[in-house]
Scaffold this motif. Sequence first.
Motif, PDB file in Angstrom:
ATOM      1  N   ARG A  19       0.831  -1.203   0.000  1.00 19.14           N
ATOM      2  CA  ARG A  19       0.000   0.000   0.000  1.00 19.14           C
ATOM      3  C   ARG A  19       0.864   1.250   0.000  1.00 19.14           C
ATOM      4  O   ARG A  19       1.887   1.314   0.672  1.00 19.14           O
ATOM      5  CB  ARG A  19      -0.911   0.021   1.215  1.00 19.14           C
ATOM      6  CG  ARG A  19      -1.964  -1.049   1.165  1.00 19.14           C
ATOM      7  CD  ARG A  19      -2.785  -0.995   2.412  1.00 19.14           C
ATOM      8  NE  ARG A  19      -3.880  -1.920   2.301  1.00 19.14           N
ATOM      9  CZ  ARG A  19      -5.113  -1.625   2.654  1.00 19.14           C
ATOM     10  NH1 ARG A  19      -5.395  -0.464   3.183  1.00 19.14           N
ATOM     11  NH2 ARG A  19      -6.077  -2.508   2.517  1.00 19.14           N
ATOM     12  N   LYS A  21       0.281   4.143   1.272  1.00 21.76           N
ATOM     13  CA  LYS A  21       0.317   4.786   2.586  1.00 21.76           C
ATOM     14  C   LYS A  21       1.387   4.133   3.468  1.00 21.76           C
ATOM     15  O   LYS A  21       2.184   4.828   4.113  1.00 21.76           O
ATOM     16  CB  LYS A  21      -1.058   4.679   3.247  1.00 21.76           C
ATOM     17  CG  LYS A  21      -1.155   5.363   4.578  1.00 21.76           C
ATOM     18  CD  LYS A  21      -2.579   5.266   5.128  1.00 21.76           C
ATOM     19  CE  LYS A  21      -2.706   5.943   6.473  1.00 21.76           C
ATOM     20  NZ  LYS A  21      -4.076   5.850   7.001  1.00 21.76           N
ATOM     21  N   ALA A  24       4.914   4.969   2.025  1.00 22.12           N
ATOM     22  CA  ALA A  24       5.317   6.335   2.357  1.00 22.12           C
ATOM     23  C   ALA A  24       5.742   6.431   3.820  1.00 22.12           C
ATOM     24  O   ALA A  24       6.751   7.073   4.143  1.00 22.12           O
ATOM     25  CB  ALA A  24       4.178   7.303   2.066  1.00 22.12           C
ATOM     26  N   LYS A  25       4.993   5.779   4.688  1.00 17.77           N
ATOM     27  CA  LYS A  25       5.326   5.796   6.121  1.00 17.77           C
ATOM     28  C   LYS A  25       6.688   5.155   6.357  1.00 17.77           C
ATOM     29  O   LYS A  25       7.504   5.684   7.111  1.00 17.77           O
ATOM     30  CB  LYS A  25       4.240   5.057   6.896  1.00 17.77           C
ATOM     31  CG  LYS A  25       4.423   5.101   8.386  1.00 17.77           C
ATOM     32  CD  LYS A  25       3.266   4.424   9.100  1.00 17.77           C
ATOM     33  CE  LYS A  25       3.438   4.471  10.600  1.00 17.77           C
ATOM     34  NZ  LYS A  25       2.324   3.799  11.297  1.00 17.77           N
ATOM     35  N   ARG A  31       2.418  10.630   1.904  1.00 21.20           N
ATOM     36  CA  ARG A  31       1.885   9.876   0.770  1.00 21.20           C
ATOM     37  C   ARG A  31       1.830  10.761  -0.483  1.00 21.20           C
ATOM     38  O   ARG A  31       2.164  10.316  -1.577  1.00 21.20           O
ATOM     39  CB  ARG A  31       0.496   9.324   1.110  1.00 21.20           C
ATOM     40  CG  ARG A  31      -0.035   8.375   0.064  1.00 21.20           C
ATOM     41  CD  ARG A  31      -1.383   7.873   0.448  1.00 21.20           C
ATOM     42  NE  ARG A  31      -2.301   9.012   0.407  1.00 21.20           N
ATOM     43  CZ  ARG A  31      -3.590   8.941   0.676  1.00 21.20           C
ATOM     44  NH1 ARG A  31      -4.116   7.808   1.049  1.00 21.20           N
ATOM     45  NH2 ARG A  31      -4.358   9.996   0.598  1.00 21.20           N
ATOM     46  N   ASN A  32       1.426  12.004  -0.317  1.00 21.45           N
ATOM     47  CA  ASN A  32       1.371  12.928  -1.451  1.00 21.45           C
ATOM     48  C   ASN A  32       2.754  13.146  -2.062  1.00 21.45           C
ATOM     49  O   ASN A  32       2.889  13.271  -3.279  1.00 21.45           O
ATOM     50  CB  ASN A  32       0.768  14.271  -1.036  1.00 21.45           C
ATOM     51  CG  ASN A  32      -0.698  14.157  -0.722  1.00 21.45           C
ATOM     52  OD1 ASN A  32      -1.353  13.190  -1.106  1.00 21.45           O
ATOM     53  ND2 ASN A  32      -1.237  15.138  -0.017  1.00 21.45           N
ATOM     54  N   TYR A  35       3.534  10.144  -4.257  1.00 22.52           N
ATOM     55  CA  TYR A  35       2.841  10.249  -5.544  1.00 22.52           C
ATOM     56  C   TYR A  35       3.511  11.291  -6.446  1.00 22.52           C
ATOM     57  O   TYR A  35       3.657  11.073  -7.651  1.00 22.52           O
ATOM     58  CB  TYR A  35       1.364  10.603  -5.347  1.00 22.52           C
ATOM     59  CG  TYR A  35       0.506   9.426  -4.955  1.00 22.52           C
ATOM     60  CD1 TYR A  35       0.269   8.385  -5.845  1.00 22.52           C
ATOM     61  CD2 TYR A  35      -0.079   9.363  -3.704  1.00 22.52           C
ATOM     62  CE1 TYR A  35      -0.522   7.302  -5.490  1.00 22.52           C
ATOM     63  CE2 TYR A  35      -0.880   8.290  -3.335  1.00 22.52           C
ATOM     64  CZ  TYR A  35      -1.101   7.260  -4.236  1.00 22.52           C
ATOM     65  OH  TYR A  35      -1.882   6.191  -3.890  1.00 22.52           O
ATOM     66  N   ASP A  86      -2.497  -1.660   6.965  1.00 24.45           N
ATOM     67  CA  ASP A  86      -1.742  -0.409   6.933  1.00 24.45           C
ATOM     68  C   ASP A  86      -0.476  -0.459   7.771  1.00 24.45           C
ATOM     69  O   ASP A  86       0.176   0.546   7.962  1.00 24.45           O
ATOM     70  CB  ASP A  86      -2.613   0.760   7.429  1.00 24.45           C
ATOM     71  CG  ASP A  86      -3.630   1.161   6.385  1.00 24.45           C
ATOM     72  OD1 ASP A  86      -3.407   0.859   5.208  1.00 24.45           O
ATOM     73  OD2 ASP A  86      -4.632   1.778   6.751  1.00 24.45           O
TER      74      ASP A  86
END
Length: 152
Positions: A19, A21, A24-25, A31-32, A35, A86
Amino acid sequence: MEQHKGKIVEEAIKKSGFRMKALAKKLGIARNTLYTRLKEADIKDAFIIEIGKVIHYDFSNDFPGIYGENGREEDTESRRYASKEDTCQYIDETSARDPYFVQLQLLNKKYLKLMEDYNKLLKMLIVLANDNELMGIKQEIMAFIKNEEQGA
């Protein structure tokens, strides 16, 4: 022709099932931001390598020479993580080499491919029903999809 590194990396992430999210973590970015970086045609090799470590993907086939002259860099301190919803769960090196774990990963990839093909087939059936004005079939397909979504 120049490769769009962002698209290639994004496709590898999708195939891995990781995922965005959670990725990114793990990378320590928003997360943005992830992307945004994936939209770039020329992502830095170090960033691609970090993503590869997290999603357990070897980008050397996609980008020859990315790991330097010595081939794939092995980070002895890097840990392997598996995505579970997550959260990321640590997997020790012995479980990563476990044949059952490897087999599970292969089955997971096959399952994801099957589901992608299944969705493509449903979309094609809807297009065919629309083109041929087969309202009965279209309604059955739409009802089937609705039931699938409610059951999932």
